[in-house]
Design a protein around this motif. Structure first.
Motif, PDB file in Angstrom:
ATOM      1  N   UNK A  44      -1.538   2.979   3.442  1.00 46.42           N
ATOM      2  CA  UNK A  44      -0.903   2.734   2.142  1.00 46.42           C
ATOM      3  C   UNK A  44      -1.881   3.162   1.051  1.00 46.42           C
ATOM      4  N   UNK A  45      -1.801   4.427   0.691  1.00 42.17           N
ATOM      5  CA  UNK A  45      -2.776   5.058  -0.196  1.00 42.17           C
ATOM      6  C   UNK A  45      -2.927   4.405  -1.566  1.00 42.17           C
ATOM      7  N   UNK A  46      -1.869   3.914  -2.210  1.00 46.85           N
ATOM      8  CA  UNK A  46      -2.055   3.361  -3.552  1.00 46.85           C
ATOM      9  C   UNK A  46      -3.081   2.232  -3.644  1.00 46.85           C
ATOM     10  N   UNK A  47      -3.339   1.537  -2.543  1.00 50.16           N
ATOM     11  CA  UNK A  47      -4.289   0.425  -2.574  1.00 50.16           C
ATOM     12  C   UNK A  47      -5.669   0.809  -2.043  1.00 50.16           C
ATOM     13  N   UNK A  48      -5.902   2.099  -1.818  1.00 59.04           N
ATOM     14  CA  UNK A  48      -7.195   2.534  -1.293  1.00 59.04           C
ATOM     15  C   UNK A  48      -8.363   2.151  -2.214  1.00 59.04           C
ATOM     16  N   UNK A  49      -8.227   2.275  -3.544  1.00 57.95           N
ATOM     17  CA  UNK A  49      -9.345   1.852  -4.403  1.00 57.95           C
ATOM     18  C   UNK A  49      -9.722   0.385  -4.225  1.00 57.95           C
ATOM     19  N   UNK A  50      -8.767  -0.449  -3.862  1.00 53.23           N
ATOM     20  CA  UNK A  50      -9.087  -1.861  -3.662  1.00 53.23           C
ATOM     21  C   UNK A  50      -9.826  -2.095  -2.355  1.00 53.23           C
ATOM     22  N   UNK A  51      -9.679  -1.195  -1.397  1.00 47.54           N
ATOM     23  CA  UNK A  51     -10.507  -1.249  -0.195  1.00 47.54           C
ATOM     24  C   UNK A  51     -11.927  -0.831  -0.546  1.00 47.54           C
ATOM     25  N   UNK A  52     -12.050   0.212  -1.362  1.00 45.83           N
ATOM     26  CA  UNK A  52     -13.377   0.677  -1.768  1.00 45.83           C
ATOM     27  C   UNK A  52     -14.132  -0.399  -2.539  1.00 45.83           C
ATOM     28  N   UNK A  53     -13.409  -1.204  -3.298  1.00 43.11           N
ATOM     29  CA  UNK A  53     -14.064  -2.239  -4.094  1.00 43.11           C
ATOM     30  C   UNK A  53     -14.232  -3.549  -3.335  1.00 43.11           C
ATOM     31  N   UNK A  54     -13.674  -3.638  -2.127  1.00 48.07           N
ATOM     32  CA  UNK A  54     -13.823  -4.839  -1.322  1.00 48.07           C
ATOM     33  C   UNK A  54     -12.812  -5.922  -1.599  1.00 48.07           C
ATOM     34  N   UNK A  55     -11.849  -5.670  -2.484  1.00 48.15           N
ATOM     35  CA  UNK A  55     -10.805  -6.650  -2.744  1.00 48.15           C
ATOM     36  C   UNK A  55      -9.923  -6.812  -1.512  1.00 48.15           C
ATOM     37  N   UNK A  56      -9.652  -5.708  -0.831  1.00 44.32           N
ATOM     38  CA  UNK A  56      -8.844  -5.724   0.386  1.00 44.32           C
ATOM     39  C   UNK A  56      -9.671  -5.228   1.563  1.00 44.32           C
ATOM     40  N   UNK A  57      -9.368  -5.736   2.746  1.00 43.05           N
ATOM     41  CA  UNK A  57      -9.979  -5.210   3.961  1.00 43.05           C
ATOM     42  C   UNK A  57      -9.234  -3.953   4.390  1.00 43.05           C
ATOM     43  N   UNK A  58      -9.884  -3.048   5.116  1.00 42.95           N
ATOM     44  CA  UNK A  58      -9.203  -1.830   5.566  1.00 42.95           C
ATOM     45  C   UNK A  58      -7.935  -2.108   6.367  1.00 42.95           C
ATOM     46  N   UNK A  59      -7.931  -3.177   7.169  1.00 43.65           N
ATOM     47  CA  UNK A  59      -6.760  -3.475   7.998  1.00 43.65           C
ATOM     48  C   UNK A  59      -5.540  -3.849   7.160  1.00 43.65           C
ATOM     49  N   UNK A  60      -5.765  -4.278   5.926  1.00 44.39           N
ATOM     50  CA  UNK A  60      -4.653  -4.704   5.077  1.00 44.39           C
ATOM     51  C   UNK A  60      -3.723  -3.552   4.751  1.00 44.39           C
ATOM     52  N   UNK A  61      -4.276  -2.349   4.580  1.00 44.05           N
ATOM     53  CA  UNK A  61      -3.446  -1.226   4.151  1.00 44.05           C
ATOM     54  C   UNK A  61      -3.260  -0.176   5.242  1.00 44.05           C
ATOM     55  N   UNK A  62      -3.771  -0.459   6.438  1.00 41.50           N
ATOM     56  CA  UNK A  62      -3.541   0.426   7.583  1.00 41.50           C
ATOM     57  C   UNK A  62      -2.478  -0.240   8.455  1.00 41.50           C
ATOM     58  N   UNK A  63      -1.226   0.142   8.235  1.00 42.27           N
ATOM     59  CA  UNK A  63      -0.105  -0.520   8.897  1.00 42.27           C
ATOM     60  C   UNK A  63       0.106   0.090  10.278  1.00 42.27           C
ATOM     61  N   UNK A  64      -0.099  -0.712  11.304  1.00 41.85           N
ATOM     62  CA  UNK A  64      -0.042  -0.208  12.682  1.00 41.85           C
ATOM     63  C   UNK A  64       1.339   0.335  13.028  1.00 41.85           C
ATOM     64  N   UNK A  65       1.369   1.542  13.560  1.00 44.53           N
ATOM     65  CA  UNK A  65       2.625   2.125  14.026  1.00 44.53           C
ATOM     66  C   UNK A  65       3.035   1.538  15.362  1.00 44.53           C
ATOM     67  N   UNK A  66       2.078   1.141  16.155  1.00 46.41           N
ATOM     68  CA  UNK A  66       2.409   0.585  17.469  1.00 46.41           C
ATOM     69  C   UNK A  66       2.973  -0.831  17.327  1.00 46.41           C
TER      70      UNK A  66
END
Length: 454
Positions: A44-66
């Motif tokens: 979920x690209x729109x929230x990538x800056x919040x991963x960079x800033x540590x507001x969100x964890x990487x798993x929050x915006x990487x939605x599992x296809x499986x």
């Protein structure tokens, strides 16, 4: 008789929405669906800056296809490096570095985009990108490392250069990136009593005359004022002349000592598109309003890699490469694939813009839902509500909402993971643009490897 084979290339917004609709609308006996992607998640690209800033964890915006797939779609781990449109074969480099052929009857090309760069001396050697999950995590590590190194340094010049940061690109990605990371350093420096907070300086530059022109002058100016109030230096009509390991030269002649250059100045279609031998517009594949490739049966393209006519404007424009368009194009192209499969008429893509949201962190935001200008906390509520609705699974929504609450209440620990202990990685290290085959190479490979009996 074998079932028709539908091949979807890319697991971005467009590709995943296409697969979801195919699974819902097709009976199991009607077709086999394969999704080609190197990673079994939708980012979920729109929230990538919040991963960079540590507001969100990487798993929050990487939605599992499986997790979300119902196991009807086959996920093929790899990347498409070429397509023989005549032989109807896609050439794929798997994650084990094998080259395999994947025949298809229908193909949906949604390989997405890469960071757009220019022939600027030192750019790809010294700049960071903000397009992938790995880049966002790496940028966070790098920024915190600069604070640690500045704190440890006894050289005032080195300390000052490590505490200056440059972001190029005044679009949504660049504006949100500088906003989120500025908040990160502003909060983190309180944990470094030896560092002067006044030395931390963020620069946002763009060659355009104003930030995020799509928002309109009023909201663009509001976002600009928010950033300047927080100490961000904004320079418009300016770009990068050259980049080095310890300084960046602007086109207006200024030389900024810095160890951090983040490049977010637009995107370009995947190199796969340029090697198809088909007509393109500004690097994007020319398609009909139904998103079909003219002259090639069963070939569809959409998203960032396709020049889809924007029928809503009526002025001959093409749809911008946004997540909103990609998601809705994915649904329509799936319907058109099914219609083609069932020998029914296809329909053009028509979409009314729902508006735009820009999250600047904290209570700062601007939004334009359904044409209504919002600024501040109301805009932030709309922005975060939109993002939660756009995340496809309840697990992703719960993780994201929980991260927001936890960060607001407890803040950040500013822990770096140690990426910087290894060889420094820059923009050129995250996008494998040299992995693609030319049209002739694809055709030669297919002729050599495909059985004559096919």
């Amino acid at each position: 008789m074998t079932r028709p084979r539908i091949l979807v290339v890319g697991a971005g917004f467009a590709g995943v929405e296409c697969v979801r609709r195919l699974e819902r609308r097709l009976a199991p006996h009607e077709a086999d669906v394969t999704l080609v992607t190197p990673f079994a998640y939708q980012l979920y690209l729109p929230l990538l800056p919040q991963v960079a800033s540590g507001v969100l964890t990487p798993q929050s915006i990487a939605v599992s296809l499986r997790r979300s797939r119902k196991y009807r779609t086959r996920i093929l781990p790899g990347g498409a490096v070429g397509v023989d449109l005549q032989a109807k074969v896609c050439v794929i480099r798997t994650i084990t570095d094998q080259i395999v052929n994947e025949p298809y009857d229908y193909i949906v090309l949604a390989p997405g985009s890469i960071t757009r760069t220019f022939d600027i001396p030192g750019l790809t050697d010294h700049a960071f990108g903000m397009k992938t999950l790995a880049e966002a995590a790496y940028v966070r590590d790098h920024v915190i490392t600069q604070l640690d190194l500045a704190d440890a340094s006894t050289d005032p010049a080195e300390r000052a250069s490590r505490l200056q940061f440059v972001v190029v690109g005044g679009g949504y990605a660049g504006t949100e990136t500088v906003a989120c990371l500025q908040r990160l350093t502003h909060a983190a420096v309180k944990r470094y009593p030896r560092l002067d907070p006044g030395l931390i300086k963020w620069h946002l530059i763009d060659i355009a005359p104003r930030l995020m022109p799509e928002l309109g002058e009023k909201l663009g100016r509001a976002a600009q004022e928010d950033l300047r109030r927080r100490g961000v230096d904004i320079a418009l009509g300016v770009s990068i002349a050259k980049a080095g390991p310890e300084e960046v030269t602007f086109t207006d002649g200024r030389v900024v000592p810095t160890r951090t250059l983040i490049w977010t100045a637009g995107v370009a279609a995947s190199p796969l598109i340029g090697n198809l031998g088909a007509e393109t517009i500004r690097g994007r594949l020319v398609v009909t309003p139904e998103m079909a490739l003219p002259g090639h049966d069963g070939v569809f393209a959409l998203g960032d890699s396709a020049a889809v006519p924007d029928l809503a404007t009526g002025d001959g424009a093409i749809c911008p490469p946004t997540a909103q368009h990609a998601q809705r194009q994915g649904k329509r192209v799936a319907e058109n694939v099914i219609a083609t499969l069932r020998d029914e008429p296809t329909r053009p893509y028509v979409h009314k813009d729902l508006g735009l949201v820009v999250d600047l962190g904290g209570a700062d935001a601007v939004a334009k839902p359904l044409g209504i200008d919002l600024h501040g906390l109301p805009a932030q509520v709309v922005a975060r509500g939109y993002h939660l609705a756009a995340l496809r699974t309840y697990v992703a929504r719960t993780r994201t909402a929980t991260n927001w609450v936890l960060n607001a209440v407890a803040g950040d620990d500013f822990v770096r993971t140690g990426f910087q202990a290894r060889r420094a990685a820059r923009l050129k290290d995250f996008e494998y643009t040299d992995a693609y085959m030319t049209t002739d190479q694809v055709r030669e490979h297919v002729e050599k490897t495909m059985s004559p009996a096919r």
